[in-house]
Design a protein around this motif. Sequence first.
Motif, short mmCIF file in Angstrom:
data_model
loop_
_atom_site.label_atom_id
_atom_site.label_comp_id
_atom_site.label_asym_id
_atom_site.label_seq_id
_atom_site.Cartn_x
_atom_site.Cartn_y
_atom_site.Cartn_z
N PRO A 90 53.76 -26.16 -93.54
CA PRO A 90 52.34 -25.94 -93.22
C PRO A 90 52.11 -24.56 -92.60
CG PRO A 90 53.37 -27.33 -91.55
CD PRO A 90 54.39 -27.14 -92.64
N VAL A 91 50.88 -24.05 -92.80
CA VAL A 91 50.50 -22.76 -92.22
C VAL A 91 49.15 -22.89 -91.52
CG1 VAL A 91 51.77 -21.38 -93.90
CG2 VAL A 91 49.39 -22.01 -94.37
N GLU A 92 48.78 -21.86 -90.74
CA GLU A 92 47.53 -21.86 -90.00
C GLU A 92 47.04 -20.42 -89.87
OE1 GLU A 92 48.73 -23.63 -86.32
OE2 GLU A 92 49.91 -21.89 -85.69
N PRO A 93 45.71 -20.21 -89.70
CA PRO A 93 45.18 -18.85 -89.57
C PRO A 93 45.23 -18.35 -88.13
CG PRO A 93 43.37 -20.41 -89.77
CD PRO A 93 44.64 -21.21 -89.83
N MET A 94 45.95 -17.25 -87.93
CA MET A 94 46.10 -16.65 -86.61
C MET A 94 45.34 -15.32 -86.57
SD MET A 94 47.89 -14.11 -84.77
CE MET A 94 49.36 -13.72 -85.69
N VAL A 95 44.61 -15.07 -85.49
CA VAL A 95 43.82 -13.85 -85.34
C VAL A 95 44.74 -12.68 -85.05
CG1 VAL A 95 42.00 -12.70 -84.03
CG2 VAL A 95 41.82 -15.15 -84.52
N MET A 96 44.69 -11.66 -85.93
CA MET A 96 45.51 -10.46 -85.70
C MET A 96 44.67 -9.26 -85.29
SD MET A 96 46.49 -9.04 -89.53
CE MET A 96 47.06 -7.50 -88.81
N ASP A 97 43.32 -9.35 -85.46
CA ASP A 97 42.48 -8.23 -85.07
C ASP A 97 41.05 -8.74 -84.84
OD1 ASP A 97 41.91 -5.55 -84.47
OD2 ASP A 97 41.21 -5.16 -86.50
N VAL A 98 40.36 -8.11 -83.90
CA VAL A 98 38.96 -8.43 -83.61
C VAL A 98 38.16 -7.15 -83.72
CG1 VAL A 98 37.34 -9.35 -81.93
CG2 VAL A 98 39.65 -10.31 -82.06
N SER A 99 37.11 -7.15 -84.53
CA SER A 99 36.31 -5.94 -84.76
C SER A 99 35.51 -5.57 -83.53
CB SER A 99 35.35 -6.16 -85.93
OG SER A 99 36.05 -6.42 -87.13
N ASP A 100 35.43 -4.25 -83.29
CA ASP A 100 34.63 -3.76 -82.17
C ASP A 100 33.16 -4.13 -82.37
OD1 ASP A 100 36.83 -2.63 -80.98
OD2 ASP A 100 36.49 -0.64 -81.83
N LYS A 101 32.49 -4.49 -81.27
CA LYS A 101 31.06 -4.78 -81.25
C LYS A 101 30.68 -5.93 -82.20
CE LYS A 101 29.91 0.00 -80.08
NZ LYS A 101 29.15 1.22 -80.45
N SER A 102 31.64 -6.81 -82.48
CA SER A 102 31.35 -7.96 -83.33
C SER A 102 31.05 -9.18 -82.47
CB SER A 102 32.55 -8.27 -84.23
OG SER A 102 33.65 -8.74 -83.46
N ALA A 103 30.59 -10.24 -83.13
CA ALA A 103 30.30 -11.49 -82.41
C ALA A 103 31.54 -12.04 -81.72
CB ALA A 103 29.74 -12.51 -83.40
N ALA A 104 32.70 -11.78 -82.30
CA ALA A 104 33.94 -12.35 -81.77
C ALA A 104 34.50 -11.57 -80.59
CB ALA A 104 34.99 -12.41 -82.87
N GLN A 105 34.08 -10.30 -80.44
CA GLN A 105 34.67 -9.47 -79.39
C GLN A 105 34.38 -10.05 -78.00
OE1 GLN A 105 33.21 -5.42 -78.93
NE2 GLN A 105 35.28 -4.69 -78.51
N GLY A 106 35.44 -10.17 -77.23
CA GLY A 106 35.32 -10.71 -75.88
C GLY A 106 35.33 -12.22 -75.84
#
Length: 360
Positions: free
Chosen positions: A145-161
């Motif tokens: 099995p595999v899973e999605p891991m966050v490797m980068d977060v875009s600047d000034k995006s909804a996900a930042q912070g």
Amino acid sequence: MSFWNRRNRTVVLGAVPVVVLLSLIGLPRIPGTDIDLTVPYAAQGKGPTFNTLGDFEGRPVVEITGADEDKTTGHLNMTTVSVRTNMTLAQALGRWLFTDDTLVPIEQVFPPGQSEDEVQEKNAAAFSTSESNATLSAMNYLKRPVEPMVMDVSDKSAAQGTIHINDVVKKVDDVDVKLPSDLAREVQKHKPGDTVALTIERQKRIEKIDVELQNKPEALRKRGESGDIAFLGVTTVAQPADGLRVNYNLTNIGGPSAGLMFSLAVVDKLSPGELTGGQFIAGTGTIDADGKVGPIGGITHKIRAAQDAGAKVFLVPADNCSEALSAERNGMDLIKVDSLEDAIGDLKNYTSGKDFDTCS
């Protein structure tokens, strides 16, 4: 009779521009000016080759933790192409006359409108993608099995912070996500301004986070994308979901062509038996998440590098076979592959003396 007669004067004065030209062809620019004398060509030749079952600078090229490794011997060498740019005329002529390098227009290396730094960044991203695809295709082959891991977060995006690197996304709203493509699909079901409920695993704790989606920035849109597009702002890669981790420890290598050999190394280390049979195998090819092998550039240079390193067989993407047959290989076998499963099957046949697919 005076030396400075009309005939000698003509010979000497005619030789002056030739001497000046010969003195300049080895210079990158005219002294005292900004006039560039480099040629608009790049030289492509054989690059270094690395055993994906071996070590690089004291660390395994393919490093696996969280699972027992099976014993491996032999070689599964990935191959590369060297590229030389900013050459003077003398350097370019030297590569053409005295090496097996090929000269190609500089636009084939640095497309118009892209700087050298931008191309290097693009190649580094392609190499990172090949690593992710190599892991995913190997896990699929091994049925892990595999899973999605966050490797980068875009600047000034909804996900930042809100979302952190190394977070694992488990759900979007109440829908389970297993792959990066699952996450992208669920986000795209929404509109900019919608709020999604994400279930994430962070440092072995499960958390729920609400994120208001933004509109995808123009700078990040692919060709043909228009209108409102929901954008979360994370880049995820597939990683094994059972605690197993795969790290690739090569540096200063770019492009996607190592994918096949990386994936074979992961399979060889995590499955019983040996894919190589203790022999020296080399190859190349892109790979996607489903294990499909794609063509690459510079196949003849890579075959020559593998031969010089001692390889007895070379794995060739099916779409590169015609070109590969033009390379001097001194009896080295060329195995035609179009998928990870195909490559593994042919290697098993090769090492056991059975028939295998070739480029001929």
